[in-house]
Design a protein around this motif. Structure first.
Motif, short mmCIF file in Angstrom:
data_model
loop_
_atom_site.label_atom_id
_atom_site.label_comp_id
_atom_site.label_asym_id
_atom_site.label_seq_id
_atom_site.Cartn_x
_atom_site.Cartn_y
_atom_site.Cartn_z
N PRO A 105 0.81 -1.24 0.00
CA PRO A 105 0.00 0.00 0.00
C PRO A 105 0.83 1.28 0.00
CG PRO A 105 -0.16 -1.18 2.10
CD PRO A 105 0.46 -2.11 1.13
N ILE A 106 2.03 1.25 0.61
CA ILE A 106 2.89 2.43 0.57
C ILE A 106 3.37 2.69 -0.85
CG2 ILE A 106 5.08 3.41 1.35
CD1 ILE A 106 2.88 3.38 3.46
N THR A 107 3.73 1.62 -1.56
CA THR A 107 4.15 1.77 -2.96
C THR A 107 3.00 2.26 -3.82
OG1 THR A 107 5.76 -0.02 -2.67
CG2 THR A 107 5.18 0.58 -4.93
N GLN A 108 1.82 1.72 -3.62
CA GLN A 108 0.64 2.18 -4.38
C GLN A 108 0.41 3.67 -4.18
OE1 GLN A 108 -3.01 -0.01 -4.12
NE2 GLN A 108 -2.00 -1.98 -3.82
N THR A 109 0.44 4.09 -2.92
CA THR A 109 0.18 5.50 -2.61
C THR A 109 1.26 6.39 -3.20
OG1 THR A 109 -0.89 4.79 -0.55
CG2 THR A 109 -0.30 7.12 -0.75
N ARG A 110 2.51 5.98 -3.07
CA ARG A 110 3.63 6.75 -3.63
C ARG A 110 3.46 6.93 -5.14
NH1 ARG A 110 8.37 5.29 -6.17
NH2 ARG A 110 10.20 6.62 -5.80
N GLU A 111 3.15 5.87 -5.85
CA GLU A 111 3.02 5.96 -7.30
C GLU A 111 1.84 6.84 -7.69
OE1 GLU A 111 5.27 4.85 -9.44
OE2 GLU A 111 6.39 4.28 -7.64
N GLN A 112 0.77 6.80 -6.92
CA GLN A 112 -0.39 7.64 -7.23
C GLN A 112 -0.05 9.11 -7.02
OE1 GLN A 112 -3.94 6.58 -5.06
NE2 GLN A 112 -5.24 7.98 -6.24
N ILE A 113 0.68 9.44 -5.95
CA ILE A 113 1.08 10.82 -5.71
C ILE A 113 1.96 11.32 -6.85
CG2 ILE A 113 2.43 12.32 -4.18
CD1 ILE A 113 1.53 10.50 -1.85
N ILE A 114 2.94 10.51 -7.23
CA ILE A 114 3.84 10.90 -8.33
C ILE A 114 3.05 11.14 -9.61
CG2 ILE A 114 5.67 10.06 -9.85
CD1 ILE A 114 6.86 8.62 -7.43
#
Length: 341
Positions: A105-114
């Motif tokens: 979930p941290i990776t998902q959120t990071r990619e969405q922010i980017i």
């Protein structure tokens, strides 16, 4: 007994194995602890003293011959049958599905922010996690002994007090401003480290995304519109957003941004400390001293900066009440998050 060794050597060299059972029979007879070779070793005590050395050498040679032959039989059997080919196939067994693992979930959120910031012209910058004091503190308007340094509990490298684990990704901002010429429009995702007690709301290791925009005539209105756009793209167009005045050494004026979490459940009240609002990021106009420290003329250029915790965003997105779940690698927790397409 010397004749027995010669006889066993001939047997071993002539042995074959056409199945796993025959291979196992060979192992039991010649290699196992109760094999005929092991019996010969135990019989050394009965050999005349003057013959013990020669007898021991021949038994060791027999042992090596048996082990080499066993390996040869394994390879020969695998080449003709392959692993598992001697076992019947049960065609009634269900098919094993080709499942994919989920993205953290941290990776998902990071990619969405980017992705959101890339749509409006921000690129991605990166920098070191082990940093010099200048880039992490001093250039950001944290002079030595400044009280603001106490806001962040830092992991210093013991042998060199000027080297530390970065406490924010602002070090990438100062490196960017020191090494390149404006304009800049960039975001800086990465891991940061603070010597804090681990609890449901905080951790000693977490992830940030910071942003920097420096150009001529950049205003606070540009900052507000950028962050309004981010909040609506990240949380939905109905999200309620508010700016509150705040203080950071490296921005002036400074603000914190809250989104309305809600007050419907006990989790809502717990995560928002009874207010219904959740702080998601800090921001402000880049302090002129920071621009000067990085070799940029504050009379010609202005800029804004912001920083947010990825864990805090993920907590809201997925209604998770304990930040420690992100770091425990519990499969029961992680498998709830579907893979990105």
């Amino acid at each position: 007994m010397f004749d027995q060794i010669e006889k066993l050597t001939q047997e071993i060299q002539a042995a074959t194995a056409q199945s796993q059972q025959e291979l196992e029979d060979f192992r039991l007879k010649y290699i196992s602890r109760k094999s005929v070779v092991a019996e010969l070793f135990s019989g050394i005590k009965d050999i005349a003293p003057e013959d013990k050395k020669e007898f021991g050498q021949k038994v060791n040679g027999l042992k090596n011959t048996a082990q080499a032959k066993f390996q040869e039989l394994i390879e020969a059997l695998e080449s003709t049958q392959g692993p598992g080919k001697d076992r019947p196939h049960d065609l009634t067994l269900p098919n094993i599905p080709n499942t994919l693992g989920s993205v953290h979930p941290i990776t998902q959120t990071r990619e969405q922010i980017i992705e959101i910031f890339e749509r409006i012209g921000f690129n991605v910058s990166d920098g070191p996690e082990i940093e010099e004091d200048w880039y992490n503190f001093t250039s950001l308007n944290f002079p030595p002994n400044h009280p603001a340094r106490e806001m962040q509990d830092t992991f210093f490298i013991q042998k060199d007090p000027d080297i530390l684990l970065r406490t924010h990704t602002s070090n990438v901002q100062t490196r960017l401003m020191s090494m390149e010429k404006p304009p800049f429009r960039s975001i800086m995702p990465g891991r940061v480290f603070r010597n804090e007690a681990i609890s449901a709301r905080s951790h000693c290791l977490f992830h940030q995304v910071e942003g920097l925009y420096v150009d001529k005539n950049v205003s606070f209105a540009d900052l507000k519109n950028t962050l309004y756009y981010f909040a609506k793209e990240m949380f939905g167009h109905d999200i309620k957003v508010r700016f509150r005045p705040s203080y950071f050494p490296f921005t002036e004026p400074s603000a914190e941004v809250d989104i309305y979490w809600g007050m419907e459940t006990e989790l809502d009240r717990k995560m928002t400390k009874g207010t219904g609002w959740l702080e998601i990021l800090g921001c402000g106009m880049v302090d002129p001293n920071v621009l000067s420290n990085c070799g940029i003329d504050p009379e010609e250029y202005t800029g804004f900066a912001f920083g947010m915790g990825i864990e805090r965003i993920a907590l809201y997105k997925h209604k998770i009440e304990d930040i420690r779940l992100f770091f425990e690698n519990d499969v029961r927790f992680l498998k709830q998050f579907t893979a990105l397409s």
